[in-house]
Design an enzyme around this catalytic site. Structure first.
Site, PDB file in Angstrom:
ATOM      1  N   GLU A  46       0.867  -1.189   0.000  1.00  0.00           N
ATOM      2  CA  GLU A  46       0.000   0.000   0.000  1.00  0.00           C
ATOM      3  C   GLU A  46       0.898   1.233   0.000  1.00  0.00           C
ATOM      4  O   GLU A  46       1.692   1.422   0.913  1.00  0.00           O
ATOM      5  CB  GLU A  46      -0.886  -0.031   1.260  1.00  0.00           C
ATOM      6  CG  GLU A  46      -1.693   1.236   1.463  1.00  0.00           C
ATOM      7  CD  GLU A  46      -2.355   1.297   2.850  1.00  0.00           C
ATOM      8  OE1 GLU A  46      -2.761   0.245   3.383  1.00  0.00           O
ATOM      9  OE2 GLU A  46      -2.455   2.412   3.389  1.00  0.00           O
ATOM     10  N   ARG A  50       0.621  10.146   1.574  1.00  0.00           N
ATOM     11  CA  ARG A  50       1.045  11.055   2.643  1.00  0.00           C
ATOM     12  C   ARG A  50       2.243  11.861   2.204  1.00  0.00           C
ATOM     13  O   ARG A  50       2.754  12.696   2.946  1.00  0.00           O
ATOM     14  CB  ARG A  50       1.420  10.256   3.899  1.00  0.00           C
ATOM     15  CG  ARG A  50       0.232   9.611   4.522  1.00  0.00           C
ATOM     16  CD  ARG A  50       0.617   8.872   5.783  1.00  0.00           C
ATOM     17  NE  ARG A  50      -0.237   7.721   5.897  1.00  0.00           N
ATOM     18  CZ  ARG A  50      -0.136   6.803   6.841  1.00  0.00           C
ATOM     19  NH1 ARG A  50       0.793   6.903   7.756  1.00  0.00           N
ATOM     20  NH2 ARG A  50      -0.964   5.801   6.868  1.00  0.00           N
ATOM     21  N   LYS A 134     -11.179  -1.589   5.976  1.00  0.00           N
ATOM     22  CA  LYS A 134      -9.989  -1.391   6.782  1.00  0.00           C
ATOM     23  C   LYS A 134     -10.492  -1.201   8.214  1.00  0.00           C
ATOM     24  O   LYS A 134     -11.579  -0.657   8.432  1.00  0.00           O
ATOM     25  CB  LYS A 134      -9.253  -0.138   6.303  1.00  0.00           C
ATOM     26  CG  LYS A 134      -7.871   0.012   6.860  1.00  0.00           C
ATOM     27  CD  LYS A 134      -7.007   0.885   5.964  1.00  0.00           C
ATOM     28  CE  LYS A 134      -5.600   0.897   6.498  1.00  0.00           C
ATOM     29  NZ  LYS A 134      -4.651   1.571   5.635  1.00  0.00           N
TER      30      LYS A 134
HETATM   31  C1  3PG Z   1      -2.156   3.042   8.302  1.00  0.00           C
HETATM   32  O1  3PG Z   1      -2.208   3.983   7.539  1.00  0.00           O
HETATM   33  O2  3PG Z   1      -2.744   2.008   8.075  1.00  0.00           O
HETATM   34  C2  3PG Z   1      -1.427   3.175   9.577  1.00  0.00           C
HETATM   35  O3  3PG Z   1      -0.825   4.401   9.716  1.00  0.00           O
HETATM   36  C3  3PG Z   1      -0.454   2.089   9.817  1.00  0.00           C
HETATM   37  O4  3PG Z   1      -0.243   2.099  11.171  1.00  0.00           O
HETATM   38  P1  3PG Z   1       1.136   1.682  11.829  1.00  0.00           P
HETATM   39  O5  3PG Z   1       2.083   2.787  11.517  1.00  0.00           O
HETATM   40  O6  3PG Z   1       0.853   1.582  13.307  1.00  0.00           O
HETATM   41  O7  3PG Z   1       1.552   0.382  11.232  1.00  0.00           O
END
Ligand code: 3PG
Length: 219
Positions: A46, A50, A134
């Protein structure tokens, strides 16, 4: 069409099992990261919206790694939704449930999975056709116990989940043991600081460990 896509996507994500959630600062390191993760055995990724580099990485990675099931993440508006699929993303996700974005995805038949955190959000998204959700932020929401409780009244409808947010190598197996959880996602694979430092061997090692973990859960 939309519901069918949701099920197809859930099946593809189940095959992949573990989805690295990537925050990429530039195209070159982004592509290198995809290469390393694929070599480690991961079959999906994914790429989050960002960073400014995200669209370019999606476009190039799609060309360079045609076997990778490539998705766009952190899709927070319909412009990024359209762009991601125009550039060749196979799926897209968001941390939250935005009915405008889901509505557009329904119209276009895009494999888009919104994030949900409550039964109310699940029901609203389900009504629009979402079957692949999700679950974010997974650990902070109450972890595996929370998702099991949320799933219980909807299991008979056919719902599928990808928890992210606090999922790591240490707890991924617990999440993956829940049948409706098709895959887990997280930033623990290909962390921005490791990419910046060029720790490619470490990233590959972490990737291989993730694949071993997956194999042990699914044996
Ligand atoms: C996401 O976008 O799914 C999360 O920011 C992932 O979370 P993590 O950084 O705790 O793995």
């Amino acid at each position: 069409m939309f519901v069918k896509k949701q099920i197809e996507t859930a099946n593809k994500l189940r095959e992949a099992g573990i989805i690295p959630v990537l925050v990429l600062e530039d195209v070159d390191s982004g592509l290198r990261l995809c290469e390393v993760l694929e070599r480690a055995g991961l079959t999906a990724a994914e790429i989050t919206y960002r960073t400014k580099a995200a669209p370019e990485v999606i476009r190039e990675a799609k060309k360079r790694f045609p076997n990778l099931f490539l998705g766009a993440g952190t899709v927070l508006n319909t412009d990024h939704l359209h762009q991601a699929f125009d550039l060749g993303a196979s799926f897209a996700v968001a941390p939250g449930f935005n009915p405008t974005i889901v509505g557009e995805a329904v119209k276009k038949g895009y494999a888009f999975s919104p994030g949900i955190a409550t039964p109310s959000e699940l029901e609203q998204a389900f009504e629009m056709g979402v079957r692949m959700f999700k679950f974010f932020p997974a650990e902070a929401l109450g972890g595996v116990a929370m998702i099991k409780n949320i799933i219980a009244p909807y299991r008979h409808l056919g719902v599928h989940f990808m928890p992210t947010g606090g999922v790591t190598a240490a707890n991924a197996a617990d999440w993956l043991a829940v049948p409706e959880i098709v895959c887990v996602g997280g930033t623990w694979l290909g962390r921005p600081d490791d990419v910046k430092a060029g720790n490619w061997d470490k990233i590959e090692k972490d990737g291989r460990a993730a694949i071993e973990l997956l194999a042990s859960v699914r044996k």
